[in-house]
Design a protein around this motif. Structure first.
Motif, PDB file in Angstrom:
ATOM      1  N   UNK A  92       7.694 -10.020   6.324  1.00 53.79           N
ATOM      2  CA  UNK A  92       7.445 -10.269   4.898  1.00 53.79           C
ATOM      3  C   UNK A  92       6.322  -9.374   4.380  1.00 53.79           C
ATOM      4  N   UNK A  93       5.351  -9.056   5.210  1.00 50.88           N
ATOM      5  CA  UNK A  93       4.281  -8.146   4.790  1.00 50.88           C
ATOM      6  C   UNK A  93       4.847  -6.752   4.556  1.00 50.88           C
ATOM      7  N   UNK A  94       5.626  -6.256   5.496  1.00 50.14           N
ATOM      8  CA  UNK A  94       6.196  -4.917   5.357  1.00 50.14           C
ATOM      9  C   UNK A  94       7.154  -4.837   4.174  1.00 50.14           C
ATOM     10  N   UNK A  95       8.001  -5.850   4.006  1.00 52.35           N
ATOM     11  CA  UNK A  95       8.935  -5.866   2.882  1.00 52.35           C
ATOM     12  C   UNK A  95       8.190  -5.883   1.553  1.00 52.35           C
ATOM     13  N   UNK A  96       7.150  -6.687   1.477  1.00 58.12           N
ATOM     14  CA  UNK A  96       6.392  -6.813   0.234  1.00 58.12           C
ATOM     15  C   UNK A  96       5.723  -5.497  -0.140  1.00 58.12           C
ATOM     16  N   UNK A  97       5.126  -4.822   0.819  1.00 60.66           N
ATOM     17  CA  UNK A  97       4.509  -3.526   0.541  1.00 60.66           C
ATOM     18  C   UNK A  97       5.544  -2.535   0.016  1.00 60.66           C
ATOM     19  N   UNK A  98       6.722  -2.528   0.621  1.00 58.61           N
ATOM     20  CA  UNK A  98       7.772  -1.612   0.178  1.00 58.61           C
ATOM     21  C   UNK A  98       8.211  -1.920  -1.250  1.00 58.61           C
ATOM     22  N   UNK A  99       8.329  -3.192  -1.583  1.00 62.41           N
ATOM     23  CA  UNK A  99       8.722  -3.575  -2.946  1.00 62.41           C
ATOM     24  C   UNK A  99       7.663  -3.159  -3.964  1.00 62.41           C
ATOM     25  N   UNK A 100       6.404  -3.299  -3.606  1.00 59.63           N
ATOM     26  CA  UNK A 100       5.327  -2.915  -4.516  1.00 59.63           C
ATOM     27  C   UNK A 100       5.283  -1.404  -4.741  1.00 59.63           C
ATOM     28  N   UNK A 101       5.482  -0.642  -3.692  1.00 59.94           N
ATOM     29  CA  UNK A 101       5.503   0.818  -3.813  1.00 59.94           C
ATOM     30  C   UNK A 101       6.648   1.246  -4.725  1.00 59.94           C
ATOM     31  N   UNK A 102       7.826   0.635  -4.536  1.00 62.86           N
ATOM     32  CA  UNK A 102       8.964   0.962  -5.396  1.00 62.86           C
ATOM     33  C   UNK A 102       8.694   0.551  -6.845  1.00 62.86           C
ATOM     34  N   UNK A 103       8.073  -0.616  -7.051  1.00 64.51           N
ATOM     35  CA  UNK A 103       7.746  -1.065  -8.407  1.00 64.51           C
ATOM     36  C   UNK A 103       6.819  -0.072  -9.101  1.00 64.51           C
ATOM     37  N   UNK A 104       5.894   0.485  -8.356  1.00 64.81           N
ATOM     38  CA  UNK A 104       4.994   1.504  -8.902  1.00 64.81           C
ATOM     39  C   UNK A 104       5.800   2.727  -9.331  1.00 64.81           C
ATOM     40  N   UNK A 105       6.714   3.153  -8.493  1.00 68.80           N
ATOM     41  CA  UNK A 105       7.529   4.326  -8.797  1.00 68.80           C
ATOM     42  C   UNK A 105       8.479   4.079  -9.964  1.00 68.80           C
TER      43      UNK A 105
END
Length: 386
Positions: free
Chosen positions: A19-32
């Protein structure tokens, strides 16, 4: 209209690392993809429901992994922490992120409070004392304080925030009394009740009028209203609506960790305290079964009041929830129509809870991308009159 994402850090199967890794990936994509902010809750003891006990740690990573998206404490539970430590941590993240912090505050709910050894009856006063301390800690020079809950001899507290005079201050709010208090204190409202815009319109209007006469706890007034809802965007509009509705019903279901097998605890607390204090009734109403709280808020059939029974949600179909703006779900056009309902109600920022135990990481990533490609660009075109 700003769009942001909220993160409880849920997964259908307990897996802390995933869940930590997935959440970081979602946040990075949201930024992009152009989202304006990500907000992280602070929860404790809610196994599988939330795995977000320390947002500042996640923000340490996101401050390096993202470039422009704002990082919102949604919220810091002030009664749990010494105000000096709160001021230090928020200021540190503000520096690490280049001045992108939003400072949300709150006081949580009885199940978590008692787990932390905090008397729920004291949390309102603790929250307000800490709220008044933190902006003063951020001022230049020595800070000192003598209060009911905290005493600090003259000390220089570093760092000060990068944003000047300080990050915007917010409060999590589920009831009109908190909306009014936010206006008086000059802080933004985070209306986290997943309510229909039609229900919130008079509250937004009253807040906007009152906040003009605020006596702010900080150096500046934050007059912004944030509403929270659930969202999912997909080319298959019907499937998107059904998935979002299922996510909503599951999230507010009667078997969530903060309710399941714990009603006896609240009943004992209420009995031992001689009844529920007035300012806690809305918090306790969602946890108590039957007629335990005489003044429990009524359910608003036009879309929800925040204290929403799972049974009611099971009776309202997905299309109705979308049409009322309770959910932002469907294809991009559906989502744009839903956002417009909130914008017309006076909402400044719409916060989406997208990644839940019902919505997989892959679906969340796809939805974030759909918003970024088809919804956010259209909102920007409209905002610039194109």
């Amino acid at each position: 209209m700003r769009l942001s994402l909220a993160f409880e850090m849920q997964r259908p199967v307990l897996d802390d690392h995933a869940v930590i890794e997935d959440t970081l990936a979602q946040c990075v994509l949201a930024d992009e993809m152009g989202f304006d902010a990500v907000w992280f809750v602070e929860h404790h003891f809610l196994t599988s429901f939330s795995m977000s006990p320390c947002p500042e740690v996640i923000f340490g990573a996101l401050s390096r992994l993202t470039k422009r998206i704002r990082l919102g404490f949604g919220v810091v539970i002030l009664p749990y922490h010494h105000p000096v430590r709160v001021a230090e941590r928020v200021a540190m993240v503000d520096h690490m992120s280049g001045g992108r912090v939003e400072f949300g505050t709150g006081r949580s709910a009885p199940y978590e409070q008692t787990g932390m050894g905090i008397d729920p009856r004291e949390t309102r006063a603790m929250w307000e004392e800490s709220l008044r301390m933190v902006p003063k800690i951020w001022e230049d020079g020595l800070f000192s304080w003598e209060g009911k809950y905290w005493n600090v001899p003259p000390r220089d507290v570093r760092p000060k925030p990068l944003q000047k005079p300080h990050p915007r201050i917010w409060v999590a709010a589920l009831q009109p009394t908190t909306y009014q208090l936010a206006a008086e204190l000059g802080i933004g409202v985070m209306a986290l009740s997943v309510a229909a815009p039609s229900y919130l319109v008079p509250h937004i209007q009253a807040y906007k009028e009152r906040v003009r006469h605020a006596k702010p706890v900080g150096k500046v007034v934050n007059d912004q209203w944030l509403s929270s809802t659930m969202a999912f965007c997909d080319r298959d509009a019907k499937a998107a609506r059904e998935l979002a509705a299922t996510s909503l019903r599951t999230f507010f279901g009667p078997d969530r960790p903060y309710l399941k097998d714990q009603t006896h605890l609240y009943e004992q607390l209420v009995e031992s305290w001689g009844g529920v204090p007035e300012h806690l009734k809305a918090n306790f109403a969602r946890y108590l079964k039957g007629e335990g709280v005489a003044a429990a808020p009524e359910v608003d059939l036009s879309g929800g009041s925040g204290q929403i029974a799972s049974a009611l949600w099971n009776q309202i179909d997905a299309d109705t929830l979308v049409e009322r703006g309770v959910l932002i779900a469907g294809d991009p056009d559906d989502c744009l129509r839903g956002i417009a309902i909130h914008e017309a109600a006076g909402v400044d920022e719409l916060q989406f809870l997208m990644a839940t135990e019902t919505v997989s990481h892959e679906h969340a990533m796809s939805s974030i991308e759909m918003f970024g490609k088809y919804v956010i660009p259209e909102l920007r075109r409209k905002a610039h009159g194109q």
